[in-house]
Scaffold this motif. Structure first.
Motif, mmCIF file in Angstrom:
data_model
loop_
_atom_site.group_PDB
_atom_site.id
_atom_site.type_symbol
_atom_site.label_atom_id
_atom_site.label_comp_id
_atom_site.label_asym_id
_atom_site.label_seq_id
_atom_site.Cartn_x
_atom_site.Cartn_y
_atom_site.Cartn_z
ATOM 1 N N ILE A 1 -23.016 19.353 10.648
ATOM 2 C CA ILE A 1 -24.035 18.382 11.025
ATOM 3 C C ILE A 1 -24.601 17.724 9.771
ATOM 4 O O ILE A 1 -24.781 18.377 8.745
ATOM 5 C CB ILE A 1 -25.185 19.066 11.803
ATOM 6 C CG1 ILE A 1 -24.667 19.674 13.110
ATOM 7 C CG2 ILE A 1 -26.319 18.081 12.099
ATOM 8 C CD1 ILE A 1 -25.714 20.502 13.838
ATOM 9 N N THR A 2 -24.878 16.435 9.861
ATOM 10 C CA THR A 2 -25.606 15.741 8.803
ATOM 11 C C THR A 2 -26.835 15.102 9.410
ATOM 12 O O THR A 2 -26.725 14.261 10.310
ATOM 13 C CB THR A 2 -24.749 14.656 8.133
ATOM 14 O OG1 THR A 2 -23.561 15.234 7.592
ATOM 15 C CG2 THR A 2 -25.528 13.996 7.002
ATOM 16 N N LEU A 3 -28.010 15.520 8.951
ATOM 17 C CA LEU A 3 -29.277 14.981 9.431
ATOM 18 C C LEU A 3 -29.910 14.129 8.329
ATOM 19 O O LEU A 3 -29.686 14.361 7.141
ATOM 20 C CB LEU A 3 -30.228 16.115 9.818
ATOM 21 C CG LEU A 3 -29.741 17.084 10.899
ATOM 22 C CD1 LEU A 3 -30.767 18.198 11.106
ATOM 23 C CD2 LEU A 3 -29.487 16.348 12.208
ATOM 24 N N GLY A 4 -30.705 13.163 8.732
ATOM 25 C CA GLY A 4 -31.377 12.302 7.765
ATOM 26 C C GLY A 4 -32.839 12.132 8.087
ATOM 27 O O GLY A 4 -33.226 12.085 9.262
ATOM 28 N N ALA A 5 -33.680 12.046 7.055
ATOM 29 C CA ALA A 5 -35.115 11.844 7.240
ATOM 30 C C ALA A 5 -35.630 10.893 6.171
ATOM 31 O O ALA A 5 -35.126 10.870 5.041
ATOM 32 C CB ALA A 5 -35.867 13.173 7.160
ATOM 33 N N ASP A 6 -36.630 10.099 6.525
ATOM 34 C CA ASP A 6 -37.200 9.142 5.580
ATOM 35 C C ASP A 6 -38.117 9.841 4.584
ATOM 36 O O ASP A 6 -38.895 10.725 4.948
ATOM 37 C CB ASP A 6 -37.965 8.049 6.316
ATOM 38 C CG ASP A 6 -37.047 7.089 7.047
ATOM 39 O OD1 ASP A 6 -36.033 6.681 6.453
ATOM 40 O OD2 ASP A 6 -37.333 6.753 8.202
ATOM 41 N N LEU A 7 -38.031 9.404 3.345
ATOM 42 C CA LEU A 7 -38.832 9.936 2.247
ATOM 43 C C LEU A 7 -39.480 8.757 1.528
ATOM 44 O O LEU A 7 -38.800 7.789 1.178
ATOM 45 C CB LEU A 7 -37.950 10.730 1.279
ATOM 46 C CG LEU A 7 -38.608 11.288 0.021
ATOM 47 C CD1 LEU A 7 -39.579 12.401 0.381
ATOM 48 C CD2 LEU A 7 -37.534 11.808 -0.937
ATOM 49 N N ALA A 8 -40.796 8.814 1.331
ATOM 50 C CA ALA A 8 -41.520 7.735 0.675
ATOM 51 C C ALA A 8 -41.945 8.174 -0.723
ATOM 52 O O ALA A 8 -42.523 9.246 -0.898
ATOM 53 C CB ALA A 8 -42.738 7.344 1.497
ATOM 54 N N VAL A 9 -41.641 7.348 -1.712
ATOM 55 C CA VAL A 9 -42.041 7.615 -3.094
ATOM 56 C C VAL A 9 -43.087 6.580 -3.479
ATOM 57 O O VAL A 9 -42.812 5.377 -3.531
ATOM 58 C CB VAL A 9 -40.826 7.554 -4.043
ATOM 59 C CG1 VAL A 9 -41.271 7.825 -5.482
ATOM 60 C CG2 VAL A 9 -39.760 8.565 -3.616
ATOM 61 N N GLU B 1 -41.238 18.966 4.223
ATOM 62 C CA GLU B 1 -42.627 19.434 4.077
ATOM 63 C C GLU B 1 -43.483 18.425 3.328
ATOM 64 O O GLU B 1 -44.689 18.372 3.523
ATOM 65 C CB GLU B 1 -42.644 20.792 3.367
ATOM 66 C CG GLU B 1 -42.090 21.929 4.210
ATOM 67 C CD GLU B 1 -42.378 23.289 3.600
ATOM 68 O OE1 GLU B 1 -43.106 23.348 2.570
ATOM 69 O OE2 GLU B 1 -41.874 24.290 4.137
ATOM 70 N N ASN B 2 -42.855 17.661 2.443
ATOM 71 C CA ASN B 2 -43.600 16.643 1.708
ATOM 72 C C ASN B 2 -42.833 15.318 1.773
ATOM 73 O O ASN B 2 -42.153 14.929 0.819
ATOM 74 C CB ASN B 2 -43.847 17.070 0.259
ATOM 75 C CG ASN B 2 -42.578 17.536 -0.445
ATOM 76 O OD1 ASN B 2 -41.590 17.904 0.190
ATOM 77 N ND2 ASN B 2 -42.601 17.510 -1.765
ATOM 78 N N PRO B 3 -42.949 14.586 2.875
ATOM 79 C CA PRO B 3 -42.228 13.324 3.039
ATOM 80 C C PRO B 3 -42.775 12.188 2.186
ATOM 81 O O PRO B 3 -42.187 11.108 2.159
ATOM 82 C CB PRO B 3 -42.390 13.022 4.527
ATOM 83 C CG PRO B 3 -43.655 13.697 4.913
ATOM 84 C CD PRO B 3 -43.714 14.940 4.095
#
Length: 327
Positions: A172-180, A84-86
């Motif tokens: 299952i293992t899913l991955g998503a990019d997160l920007a700090v 919800e907040n990448p």
């Protein structure tokens, strides 16, 4: 640095990260766990896609047919990791919210418990210098939330490791990019070393990763020069290990050889794991262990196929024995 420059630097960092991940992902094969069950293979995906980036939670199978590790895809088998907040800011109370959604965009609310949790959530920086194993809580509508200590700006990867409560559904293992956001300075990966110190504990790694072969990784925990023989169970084991490949952050999640109260496994000082690396490369290992009511994380850099000083004999022995994963 003014605001405009910060935004430009941040955008450049993200662009560089995506390019690196794409190049490395094409250049070397994915991490695999020793003996992974067939149910952990991707569901409804073409065989070519499975080979490139399948789901992977450590398990059982043989080295020749073990599927790819997880975390390389945001969607798999009809499920999607939706952040919800990448984009977030640095801080010790950074709020993270996400859900697992089906093909129709509905949030999943039913999960099988694995190692004491419905879902394991891990966040790591792309340079592998920041690692957080988090325990989010799920709202009735399927939204997960947690806080994280993210001390450095830059590109991160978030991993959701879970098993839907659905007939014939695998893990299952899913991955998503997160920007700090913030002033970003990439850090160099720490050099390989046999021993690391965390919070006063010395953790020593024996053995190494072998490309295409199962090998044993043994970790010894000591404090003030004395072996720790009263480790406490954490997530149903005396240790919890995650391996991430440098570059694309392919995810390998394994558990120790043995478990508490099985009649043979001792609560330290040694914890052993069995894993397989598909090819030479650099990996970062993160060991979570609990003692005196607190969980610590010890991190190691490992070159697959290269023995550390003093452990060549151990690696050669592992090549001959290829031990199974006693899970």
């Amino acid at each position: 640095m003014n605001t405009g420059l910060k935004i430009t630097a941040f955008a450049a960092a993200i662009t560089a990260t995506f390019g690196t991940a794409y190049g490395v992902g094409k250049g070397i094969g994915p991490v695999v766990a020793d003996k992974q069950p067939a149910e952990h293979a991707a569901h409804g995906e073409a065989k070519e896609a499975e080979a490139a980036a399948g789901g992977g939670h450590g398990g059982h199978g043989d080295d020749k047919s073990a599927p790819a590790a997880g975390g390389l895809q945001i969607s798999e088998g009809g499920y999607t990791l939706a952040l919800e907040n990448p984009r977030v800011t640095t801080g010790d109370r950074t709020q993270l919210r996400f859900s697992i959604q089906d093909d129709n965009g509905r949030k999943i609310t039913a999960y099988e418990r694995e190692h004491g949790k419905e879902l394991h959530f891990i966040v790591a920086s792309r340079d592998l210098t920041v690692y957080r194993h988090l325990h989010p809580t799920r709202a009735a509508d399927g939204t997960w939330s947690t806080t994280a200590d993210l001390p450095a700006a830059g590109a991160y990867r978030a991993f959701a490791d879970f098993k839907p409560a659905k007939k014939d559904a695998g893990a299952i293992t899913l991955g998503a990019d997160l920007a700090v956001s913030g002033n970003y300075t990439p850090a160099e990966l720490p050099a390989p070393a046999a021993t690391t110190n965390v919070d006063g504990y010395d953790v020593t790694l024996t053995g190494g990763l072998l490309p295409g072969k199962s090998s044993e990784l043994q970790l010894n925990v000591a404090k003030n020069g004395k072996p720790v023989t009263d480790l406490q169970p954490y997530l149903g084991a005396y240790g919890h290990l995650v391996a991430l490949r440098s570059g694309d952050l392919a995810y390998l999640h394994v558990h120790p050889n043995g478990e508490p109260d099985d009649g043979t496994t001792k609560p330290g000082p040694d914890i052993s794991f069995t894993a397989t690396a598909p090819s030479p490369g650099t990996y970062r290992l993160f060991l979570d262990f609990q003692h005196n009511g607190k969980v610590r994380t010890a991190a190691f850099t490992v070159e697959a196929g290269k023995a550390k000083a003093g452990t060549e004999a151990d690696v050669a022995k592992q090549e001959q024995e290829s031990p199974g994963h006693k899970h």
